[in-house]
Design an enzyme around this catalytic site. Structure first.
Site, PDB file in Angstrom:
ATOM      1  N   LEU A 190       0.821  -1.203   0.000  1.00  0.00           N
ATOM      2  CA  LEU A 190       0.000   0.000   0.000  1.00  0.00           C
ATOM      3  C   LEU A 190       0.857   1.255   0.000  1.00  0.00           C
ATOM      4  O   LEU A 190       0.446   2.293  -0.506  1.00  0.00           O
ATOM      5  CB  LEU A 190      -0.917   0.017   1.226  1.00  0.00           C
ATOM      6  N   GLY A 191       2.036   1.174   0.580  1.00  0.00           N
ATOM      7  CA  GLY A 191       2.891   2.352   0.604  1.00  0.00           C
ATOM      8  C   GLY A 191       4.100   2.147   1.481  1.00  0.00           C
ATOM      9  O   GLY A 191       4.221   1.159   2.209  1.00  0.00           O
ATOM     10  N   GLY A 195       6.998   4.237   4.060  1.00  0.00           N
ATOM     11  CA  GLY A 195       7.361   5.414   4.834  1.00  0.00           C
ATOM     12  C   GLY A 195       8.736   5.231   5.439  1.00  0.00           C
ATOM     13  O   GLY A 195       9.403   4.220   5.220  1.00  0.00           O
ATOM     14  N   GLY A 196       9.165   6.202   6.232  1.00  0.00           N
ATOM     15  CA  GLY A 196      10.503   6.180   6.783  1.00  0.00           C
ATOM     16  C   GLY A 196      10.768   5.040   7.744  1.00  0.00           C
ATOM     17  O   GLY A 196      11.896   4.629   7.940  1.00  0.00           O
ATOM     18  N   PHE A 197       9.706   4.485   8.368  1.00  0.00           N
ATOM     19  CA  PHE A 197       9.898   3.453   9.369  1.00  0.00           C
ATOM     20  C   PHE A 197       9.289   2.108   8.976  1.00  0.00           C
ATOM     21  O   PHE A 197       9.199   1.216   9.787  1.00  0.00           O
ATOM     22  CB  PHE A 197       9.297   3.895  10.713  1.00  0.00           C
ATOM     23  N   LYS A 210       1.377  -3.439   8.915  1.00  0.00           N
ATOM     24  CA  LYS A 210       2.506  -2.518   8.885  1.00  0.00           C
ATOM     25  C   LYS A 210       3.742  -3.219   9.445  1.00  0.00           C
ATOM     26  O   LYS A 210       3.751  -3.672  10.591  1.00  0.00           O
ATOM     27  CB  LYS A 210       2.187  -1.275   9.707  1.00  0.00           C
ATOM     28  N   ASP A 254       0.879  12.216  16.402  1.00  0.00           N
ATOM     29  CA  ASP A 254       1.125  12.349  14.963  1.00  0.00           C
ATOM     30  C   ASP A 254      -0.176  12.592  14.208  1.00  0.00           C
ATOM     31  O   ASP A 254      -0.455  11.937  13.201  1.00  0.00           O
ATOM     32  CB  ASP A 254       1.836  11.106  14.428  1.00  0.00           C
TER      33      ASP A 254
END
Length: 680
Positions: free
Chosen positions: A353-354, A356-358, A376, A472
């Site tokens: 799905l995508g 990110g940085g982590f 995730k 966040d």
């Protein structure tokens, strides 16, 4: 004659309006005449299945004819409600032994079915506008398996009497009294075992009693609930009787095995021996193939056995995961790596799905329950504190709010932590307001999302058993469900602490543009720092711009500065997202922009709380006049702090930066870029 006798024993009905009696008996529902809607069905063996295992659904089953509850000689508004009695046997089967998807309600309703009702925490009874309205004329007895703080539920396994509202008038943990004594035994509503409920209303004494017991136990002498209540003002002259049920994010099935109802007299006892059986829980019987084939396996050649062992060793290594003794406390909150591997088709790029940085986020479908999930994959930089972190993740998994993305559980494997979320089909909010979206959200949709996020943060800050600081809040962490309702997601950075205590200092984590000034100085994340981020979120949703836009001119680079500048010149409305094409409510837009400026105040004590913010948005409280508060650019103190970031050692802090693929948990989208830091 034999068939007719069985039919009369299993289904009995007699109605005589003259003496106002009605008797309904269903020992199983093989030949039942009930009005069904939603996902409710009859099974082939005679069960009434109110929900069919799908998520976010509701089911209703009502006796098709109205029943007289008040004397014909009296008006429906002033008549006295007659006595009634009912008993039924139910069972709730969940995919998990300690988690379930909501419950069952026995209902008296002026209409057949409950139009406008919602699933999930609304139990198929009401919605967010009808809940609590005296015009509902609904009486219910709920068997609820979810703790909903917004309804003041006592726990996640309770029985309650509801009058026009899901805020139960009286409730008690699911249990029963033994042998006419005050000694009681607890029951688990989601045990998968059949239980019987008795509900009796005495029209003369104006009292309702509710009793619960396992199916193999005689009716206890002492009721579980006893409420002094006159339902005459609530019920109408004629009412419908039946059941309502709903599911949330978990695969759960709700069954009724038998039901009996009577006016002005005791309901007929159910014949337990005639009731249909609930589906089996656990593994099915061993097939004949395995029984016959077992000797063949025993005498198989050594080479085949050796090959099999080698395959098993390799497979175990492939799906190996870390499991320590302390994790046994978390039971169903822990997912098997093998199940997640199969669900995501091996974490292939097609399911991505995508990024990110982590970590990365993958879409998946659990092999057994068929629930759509978002997984995730992140790394934890230190084993120290892992136990505390997992405890927080499991605690966050118990949060229940209509504007939250449910965190279903976790898995640990080889230094990786996998967080399992409910899947949101419309992805993250930011892809609908930034750049060139395929579909632009209307103002009414944006305003509903804003109020939903405010309601969620108020729940996190004040209504749950602990204070939850999200840390966040931003458009990319607000996901949209199938109906474009906003749901706050990505709790990887969240902090928990007890009400009345001070939060501890941690590493600074979050996203540039949403970080409160005092957070960068002290390292403390508080409710007020969440409010600051909420302010930035309000401005970006209205303006369709990120808090910091490096491509913009210097005077427009910082969003809050730009909005303040337009407000001070009396041109506030000019900052509205041009993609709305002027189709918006000017008063609502002005309210949200001014509230965004208030929340962006550099001084924490000058910011509103989330309770106040929600009251402003709901129109309960008038918004303070910004001029009277002497709000100034210096008071906002946003641009100077953020522009000097490189000179204050900001780059040395654990800050997550926006990713070009920061799109949330959905198709054509990606994870929020920040999730975990050693400073936790």
């Amino acid at each position: 004659m034999h068939f007719m006798l069985i039919f009369l024993l299993s289904v009995g009905l007699a109605v005589a309006d003259g003496n106002q009696t009605a008797n309904i008996t269903f020992n199983g529902f093989q030949s039942a005449n009930l009005s069904l809607d939603g996902v409710a069905v009859f099974t082939s063996n005679g069960l009434l299945k109110l929900t069919n295992g799908t998520t976010q659904e509701k089911g209703h089953a009502f006796y098709p004819n109205p029943i007289t509850f008040k004397n014909n000689s009296s008006s429906s508004s002033n008549g006295t409600a007659s006595s009634f009695s009912t008993t039924f046997v139910f069972g709730i089967i969940s995919q998990y032994s300690t988690l379930s998807g909501h419950g069952i309600v026995f209902v008296l309703s002026p209409t057949r079915g409950l139009p406008g009702s919602l699933p999930s925490q609304w139990l198929g009874l009401f919605n967010d506008t009808s809940n609590g309205n005296s015009s509902n004329h609904v009486v219910g007895v709920e068997l609820d398996t979810i703790l909903d703080r917004e309804f003041n539920d006592i726990n996640n396994n309770h029985v309650g009497i509801d009058i026009n509202s899901l805020h139960s008038t009286v409730s008690a943990p699911a249990s029963y009294f033994v042998n006419n004594s005050t000694d009681y035994r607890n029951l688990s509503l989601i045990s998968g075992k059949p239980m019987q409920v008795w509900i009796d209303y005495n029209g003369d004494e104006k009292r309702m009693n509710v009793t619960l017991a396992p199916i193999n136990i005689d009716r206890p002498k002492i009721p579980l609930l006893s409420l002094s209540v006159d339902i005459s003002p609530i019920v109408k002259e004629t009412m419908y009787v039946g059941f309502s049920s709903s599911t949330g994010s978990l695969d759960t099935s709700h069954y009724v095995l038998g039901w009996s109802f009577a006016m002005n007299g005791p309901a007929q006892e159910l014949s337990v021996s005639q009731l249909p059986k609930l589906p089996r829980i656990g593994p099915k019987h061993v097939s004949k193939f395995l029984t016959i084939g077992l000797p063949v396996i025993v005498v198989a050649t050594v080479s085949v056995v050796a090959s099999g062992l080698l395959y098993v060793v390799r497979r175990k290594r492939k799906f190996s995961e870390e499991l320590e003794d302390w994790e046994s406390d978390y039971g169903p909150h822990r997912f098997r790596y093998k199940d997640l591997y199969i669900a995501t088709k091996g974490f292939t790029d097609k399911q991505l799905l995508g990024t990110g940085g982590f970590g990365r986020v993958y879409r998946g479908i659990l092999p057994t329950s068929k629930i759509e999930i978002a997984v995730k994959k992140v790394s934890h930089e230190s084993r120290q504190g892992m136990r505390e972190f997992v405890a927080e993740i499991v605690s966050i998994g118990r949060l229940r709010h209509r504007n939250l993305v449910p965190l279903l559980g976790y898995c640990r494997r080889k230094g990786e932590l996998l967080l399992v979320y409910d899947y949101m089909p419309n992805g993250s909010l930011d892809k609908f307001i930034y750049d060139q979206p395929k579909c632009t959200l209307s103002w009414s949709q944006r305003f509903r999302v804003i109020k939903g996020v405010a309601s969620c943060l108020f729940y996190l800050h004040e209504e749950w058993e602990q204070v939850v600081i999200h840390r966040d809040i931003k458009a990319s962490n607000v996901l949209l469900d199938a109906d474009f309702n906003g749901r706050v997601g990505d709790f990887g950075l969240a902090r928990l602490y007890d009400h009345g205590t001070d939060p501890q200092t941690t590493h600074v984590v979050g996203t540039l543009g949403y970080l409160a000034p005092e957070h960068t100085r002290t390292g403390k994340a508080t409710r007020s720092t969440d409010v600051f981020a909420f302010g930035a979120f309000l401005l970006e949703v209205v303006c369709g711009r990120r808090p910091i836009d490096l491509k913009a001119s210097p005077e427009d680079m910082i969003l809050v500065d730009m909005v303040f500048s337009h407000w001070s010149r009396g041109e506030l409305i000019q900052v509205v997202d041009p993609k709305l094409d002027g189709d918006y409510d000017p008063d609502q837009v002005e309210l949200v922009l001014k509230l965004g400026l208030l929340c962006s105040n550099a001084e924490p004590e000058d910011r509103p709380t989330m309770r106040q913010s929600l009251q402003y948005l709901e129109g309960v409280l008038p918004l303070p006049d910004l001029s009277s508060l002497s709000l100034s650019s210096g008071g906002l103190a946003f641009a100077n702090r953020e522009r000097s970031v490189s000179h204050e050692g900001f780059s040395d802090l654990a800050i997550s930066y926006p990713s070009s693929l920061d799109k949330g948990f959905s198709h054509s989208s990606s994870a929020a870029e920040s999730i975990i830091h050693v400073g936790r």
